[in-house]
Enzyme design. Structure first.
Site, PDB file in Angstrom:
ATOM      1  N   HIS A 158      -9.698  -5.102   6.963  1.00  0.00           N
ATOM      2  CA  HIS A 158      -9.002  -6.579   7.208  1.00  0.00           C
ATOM      3  C   HIS A 158      -9.475  -7.730   6.419  1.00  0.00           C
ATOM      4  O   HIS A 158     -10.169  -8.623   7.272  1.00  0.00           O
ATOM      5  CB  HIS A 158      -9.020  -6.442   8.865  1.00  0.00           C
ATOM      6  CG  HIS A 158      -8.393  -5.623   9.745  1.00  0.00           C
ATOM      7  ND1 HIS A 158      -9.234  -5.097  10.384  1.00  0.00           N
ATOM      8  CD2 HIS A 158      -7.239  -4.961   9.462  1.00  0.00           C
ATOM      9  CE1 HIS A 158      -8.445  -3.904  11.001  1.00  0.00           C
ATOM     10  NE2 HIS A 158      -7.363  -4.058  10.540  1.00  0.00           N
TER      11      HIS A 158
ATOM     12  N   GLY B  69       0.530  -3.452   3.423  1.00  0.00           N
ATOM     13  CA  GLY B  69      -0.197  -2.824   4.364  1.00  0.00           C
ATOM     14  C   GLY B  69       0.308  -1.762   5.407  1.00  0.00           C
ATOM     15  O   GLY B  69      -0.380  -1.073   6.162  1.00  0.00           O
TER      16      GLY B  69
ATOM     17  N   VAL C  65       1.821  -9.392 -11.021  1.00  0.00           N
ATOM     18  CA  VAL C  65       1.765 -10.809 -11.416  1.00  0.00           C
ATOM     19  C   VAL C  65       0.605 -11.349 -12.104  1.00  0.00           C
ATOM     20  O   VAL C  65      -0.522 -11.010 -11.225  1.00  0.00           O
ATOM     21  CB  VAL C  65       2.258 -11.566 -10.251  1.00  0.00           C
ATOM     22  CG1 VAL C  65       2.273 -13.130 -10.640  1.00  0.00           C
ATOM     23  CG2 VAL C  65       3.644 -11.437  -9.785  1.00  0.00           C
TER      24      VAL C  65
ATOM     25  N   GLU D  44       6.312  -6.628  -6.505  1.00  0.00           N
ATOM     26  CA  GLU D  44       5.414  -5.716  -5.674  1.00  0.00           C
ATOM     27  C   GLU D  44       4.569  -4.932  -6.632  1.00  0.00           C
ATOM     28  O   GLU D  44       5.217  -4.155  -7.358  1.00  0.00           O
ATOM     29  CB  GLU D  44       6.261  -4.952  -4.550  1.00  0.00           C
ATOM     30  CG  GLU D  44       5.244  -3.817  -4.080  1.00  0.00           C
ATOM     31  CD  GLU D  44       3.998  -4.223  -3.240  1.00  0.00           C
ATOM     32  OE1 GLU D  44       3.070  -3.824  -3.914  1.00  0.00           O
ATOM     33  OE2 GLU D  44       3.944  -5.107  -2.530  1.00  0.00           O
TER      34      GLU D  44
END
Length: 533
Positions: free
Chosen positions: A467, A89, A228, A38
């Protein structure tokens, strides 16, 4: 760590939002060893920002030492708000959990060329896990929204919001009320309105209190503050021998602490922006060259617009959760009122006087004309003192078919690949929604307040969305999408995409529940781990 494959993990999940958290728990339940990478930090309830002005805790700009929960990403065609942290989120969303409308599934079938799956059973599971209930109280914001809906002839469409909140005795902490005592302790909602800064009480059903809680109990490891940078197949190159995943310390200028771990399978769940960028870089670098050229296409904003109304005094709007009611002004549109509680005053900088439609040239001129004609009104609108207690945000989402493209671009030689945006030439993403302005103005007329536009929309024809969706959508084949209908990346084994990037159309409502349900269904298709020796 013991695995069934000889790799560091059986499955590695990139991201811990709605897709990543579901994936990690369900894979662990099937007997796999699972790790999560994360990019954001881990937050306790007491560590969320009390005010947006506490930038180190509220804003995600890690290269500047700010590792908060809100990420803001600007492109020429859209400004994107998204979450960051362990729980993704869910830390900053307004815990609004609606099922997508039938129009969403109709458009999904049209763009994918395949019959969409039945998400009904998966919605049921997702609602149970996220503790979905109907908001139980009528608020001053609800009354205003009802009046505006009546004025517009759609008063019968008003309904309380479906939310993931523990409405126990306010401020009282009790044993887990959702999972038969197996989950963490919870505290009754105090209606402080701070939901989108991060619930400080523990009433909001964020992912660390459900999916991630149970995943960690099953041995899932979470490595926070790791970004990552590459996914590389091992052996034969199609992923059947597993993957090497490289990450580095989030925001590091020096001492990046690069690490590589291996896994038999990878779930990419880095959010729509993170997933599109990571896969684009892997394709460009030759690590995942077979990824469909449809990557970055059909990127959606939920056809969204944010406006606001600000009044001179506190009307009690913020004494509630963030979103308490919704209306449907027409079959394609969904509108909500939103509050930032007491801590969002700095957010007032994001709004300016309500501005009508125009081009990138004419709309800022119209804004300037409004400022010149109404200098007192403009001065009042810039007063940040108590702004979040005196203001209601008004959101519009639509199921219309507009979209953007996320296009890979490299700057100077040797620089990292980045993404830029381009409008879909056939169905461009809207930069102005007349209905949003109408609702804001009607609210201002009823309250004596000031109707306001999002400043980047008024000044640059750059709408905002919380969104962002799509870019790696499911389809019948690689000529239409990036993943198949079970979210497997075309051309690769054991490589899945499970997050907002897999949403193929505008749901027209808050998408978190749909992302959760889609991932719940996909995880059912993964076979159980073989018995260990």
């Amino acid at each position: 760590m013991s695995t069934t494959t000889g790799h560091d993990h059986d499955w590695l999940v990139i991201g811990s939002g709605f897709g990543g958290s579901v994936s990690a728990l369900r894979l662990a339940e099937k007997g796999y060893s699972v790790g999560i990478l994360e990019c954001g930090r881990r937050f306790a309830d007491s560590e969320f920002a009390e005010r947006m002005s506490q930038l180190r805790r509220s804003v995600w700009m890690p290269r500047l030492g700010m590792k908060g929960t809100l990420r803001m990403t600007a492109f020429k065609d859209v400004l994107i708000l998204s979450g960051s942290g362990v729980g993704g989120g869910s830390l900053v969303y307004a815990q609004t959990l609606y099922r997508a409308t039938p129009r969403f599934f109709e458009r999904w079938e049209r763009v994918s060329g395949a019959q969409p799956p039945d998400l009904g059973p998966s919605y049921d599971v997702a609602e149970q896990m996220l503790g979905v209930v109907e908001h139980p109280f009528r608020t001053p914001a609800d009354e205003l929204l009802q009046q505006v809906a009546d004025d517009m002839g759609c008063g019968d469409t008003f309904h309380p919001t479906r939310v993931g909140v523990y409405f126990g005795e306010p401020g009282v902490t009790v044993a887990d009320p959702f999972f038969g005592g197996e989950g963490p302790e919870r505290t009754g909602c105090t209606h402080c309105g701070q939901c989108m800064l991060g619930c400080p009480r523990g009433a909001k059903n964020i992912l660390p209190k459900n999916y991630l809680h149970f995943a960690e109990r099953l041995g899932v490891t979470i490595d926070p503050e790791r970004t990552v940078t590459s996914i590389r197949p091992l052996g034969r190159g199609d992923g059947s021998d597993g993957y090497a995943v490289t990450s580095e310390r989030s925001g590091a200028w020096l001492r990046k602490d690069r690490r590589t771990v291996t896994a038999r399978g990878v779930v990419v769940a880095a959010g729509a922006l993170g997933t599109n960028l990571l896969l684009a870089r892997c394709k460009d670098a030759g690590d995942l060259p077979a990824i469909s050229d449809r990557l970055g296409q059909l990127v959606r904003t939920n056809s969204e617009s944010l406006t606001a109304v600000t009044v001179p005094e506190d009307r009690g709007w913020s004494d509630s959760i963030s979103i308490t009611g919704s209306i449907h002004p027409d079959p394609d549109s969904h509108s909500e009122t939103v509050t930032y509680g007491t801590g969002g005053d700095l957010f007032g900088l994001a709004f300016t006087l309500l501005t009508p439609d125009g081009t990138k040239l004419t709309r800022p001129l119209k804004l300037l004309g409004r400022v010149v004609r109404h200098p007192v009104l403009f001065a009042r609108s810039t007063n940040l003192r108590g702004w979040s207690r005196r203001s209601l945000l008004t959101g519009i989402m639509q199921t219309l078919d507009g979209s953007l493209q996320l296009v890979p671009k490299r700057g100077r030689p040797g620089s990292s690949l980045r993404l830029t945006t381009r409008q879909n030439p056939d169905n461009p993403n809207p930069t102005f929604l007349p209905l949003a302005n109408e609702i804001a103005q009607r609210m201002a007329d009823r309250t004596g307040g000031i109707a306001q536009s999002w400043i980047t929309e008024a000044a640059f024809s750059m709408p905002v969305t919380a969104h962002i969706l799509g870019g790696a959508v499911p389809a019948a084949d690689a000529s239409r999408g990036v993943i198949d209908m079970d979210h497997r990346v075309f051309g690769y084994e054991n490589l899945l995409v499970c997050d907002g990037s897999a949403i193929p159309a505008n749901p027209g409502v808050n998408p978190s529940l749909t992302i959760t349900a889609m991932t719940e269904r996909v995880m059912q298709t993964v076979p159980a781990a073989p018995r260990r020796g």
